[in-house]
Design an enzyme around this catalytic site. Sequence first.
Site, short mmCIF file in Angstrom:
data_model
loop_
_atom_site.label_atom_id
_atom_site.label_comp_id
_atom_site.label_asym_id
_atom_site.label_seq_id
_atom_site.Cartn_x
_atom_site.Cartn_y
_atom_site.Cartn_z
N HIS A 192 4.93 6.22 11.43
CA HIS A 192 4.45 6.11 10.06
C HIS A 192 3.60 7.36 9.83
O HIS A 192 2.38 7.30 9.77
CB HIS A 192 3.62 4.82 9.93
CG HIS A 192 3.26 4.45 8.53
ND1 HIS A 192 3.73 5.13 7.43
CD2 HIS A 192 2.46 3.47 8.06
CE1 HIS A 192 3.24 4.56 6.33
NE2 HIS A 192 2.46 3.56 6.68
N ARG A 251 0.81 -1.21 0.00
CA ARG A 251 0.00 0.00 0.00
C ARG A 251 0.85 1.27 0.00
O ARG A 251 0.69 2.14 -0.85
CB ARG A 251 -0.84 0.01 1.27
CG ARG A 251 -2.26 0.40 1.15
CD ARG A 251 -2.94 -0.04 2.44
NE ARG A 251 -2.45 -1.36 2.81
CZ ARG A 251 -2.90 -2.48 2.27
NH1 ARG A 251 -3.85 -2.45 1.39
NH2 ARG A 251 -2.40 -3.65 2.64
N THR A 252 1.74 1.37 0.96
CA THR A 252 2.48 2.62 1.13
C THR A 252 3.36 2.90 -0.08
O THR A 252 3.41 4.01 -0.60
CB THR A 252 3.33 2.56 2.42
OG1 THR A 252 2.49 2.21 3.50
CG2 THR A 252 3.99 3.89 2.71
N ARG A 301 11.31 3.36 3.73
CA ARG A 301 10.80 2.45 4.76
C ARG A 301 11.95 1.53 5.14
O ARG A 301 12.68 1.02 4.28
CB ARG A 301 9.63 1.61 4.26
CG ARG A 301 9.34 0.46 5.23
CD ARG A 301 8.04 -0.20 5.03
NE ARG A 301 6.95 0.70 5.36
CZ ARG A 301 5.69 0.29 5.53
NH1 ARG A 301 5.38 -0.97 5.40
NH2 ARG A 301 4.74 1.14 5.82
N LYS A 325 24.79 -6.57 0.21
CA LYS A 325 26.26 -6.67 0.19
C LYS A 325 26.88 -6.14 1.47
O LYS A 325 28.10 -6.10 1.60
CB LYS A 325 26.81 -5.87 -1.00
CG LYS A 325 26.34 -6.37 -2.35
CD LYS A 325 26.85 -5.45 -3.45
CE LYS A 325 26.16 -5.77 -4.78
NZ LYS A 325 26.33 -4.68 -5.74
#
Lengths: 306, 155
Positions: A133, A55-56, A105, A84
């Site tokens: 958030h 969604r985000t 995120r 890495k």
Amino acid sequence: MMSTLKGHSLISITDYSKEDILKILDIAEEFEADPRQNILGNRVIASLFFEPSTRTRLSFESAVQYLGGRIIGFASADTSSVKKGESLKDTILTVSNYSDLIVMRNPLDGSARYASEVSPIPIINAGDGANQHPTQCLLDLYSIRKTQGRLENIDIAMVGDLKYGRTVHSLVQALCLFGARFHFVSPDSLKMPSSVKTVIKNAGLEYYQYTELSDVISLADILYMTRIQGERFPDPLEYEKVKNAYILENAMLEQSKDNMKVLHPLPRVNEIAEDVDDNPKAYYFQQARNGVYIRQALIAAILGLK
Amino acid sequence: MNTKRTELKVSAIRNGTVIDHIPAESVFQVFKILNLDASDKQVYFGTNLESKKYGKKGLIKISDTYFKPRETNKIALVAPNATLIEIKDYDVVRKGKVRLPHQIDGIVKCFNPKCVTNNQKVSTSFLVTQDHKGEMKLFCKYCEKTMAKENIEFI
């Protein structure tokens, strides 16, 4: 209208004053009326998703596309240099050379604040672990204002996992700026933490705690449902006892106020029965759409375009 | 008079620092925080000494050593009422309470294992706050978790 938000990162909802919040909501309203505005020109937005999110991420990317911008980035740490062993600092410093704004995120709590300290360009926090958030919080506020015609003094019932749910914590903090009466419905083991209750007390506001969902339906302007996550429970038997405690069914909405709307940050599992979806009081899918306007507003304001 | 008697229980020092009014149970923590077991100076300490104000208290005397604010800040986290007395040639030249700063940078570990400071090379930073009972708490600037005194661990 040039914004004072220009050039600043958004990490936590508490970074914004009441005026900042209202400014973003007003700009979002403009985008809702006219979403396709080619104002980003050739600007590049980096979308760094160190953990998957549907969604985000899609909503941010949709916001950038509607504004005529371009996106670079990755959708999981597996496809990035993190695999890495690159540090977050190095990733941010590198990507900041390639873009005008970073949407990030990351599963680590506090990673967004740290990224904003090392980055020469603004960061929008799209979720840092269990911490913040803020764009979800802003879209919740937008949805409340849009459906109730105001943010001040609403009766909001929050249901489900109030202990670990970051969205309800941020929403309480933000609503304290506007005045609200809070009705918390949760099992005893998932009650609202005392730190959040302290914020309410310090704002001179009231909260009430319940264990039955039916107790709050008739008094709420907003019924904010959340998912109870099984992995939160130390004892699986405890989870079994409460997992079906709060299922909203269409028939239960009969006793609700006319102006009442049901919100949910999504994804839902079984806490809202599908027969609620067709009820005009169900607002969660429109709520998700509002996320695009809010993210357009933030990108435009932070880049100084609105 | 009482103070004098307790001080006599631990030898007087010519030059150095006396840390008084340490909670009796925190003496060894202060010892550890200041890394006194590695000191090559004379160090005396007493615990469960009588105190009019606090009932029982601890006390440490360190010869030929004076502390920088960064070090005394650390003491304030476990001994908020401690008194620092600087001695030169048996005379008290400075006496003052340790002071808890508004912010604690780089000396305390965040108790949240998922905090970025425990997973990347990031120096910790906490705001010193109080809960509604007046208990001292540390608010992590990064993960925004509030840590109680009993969870404090020094880096």
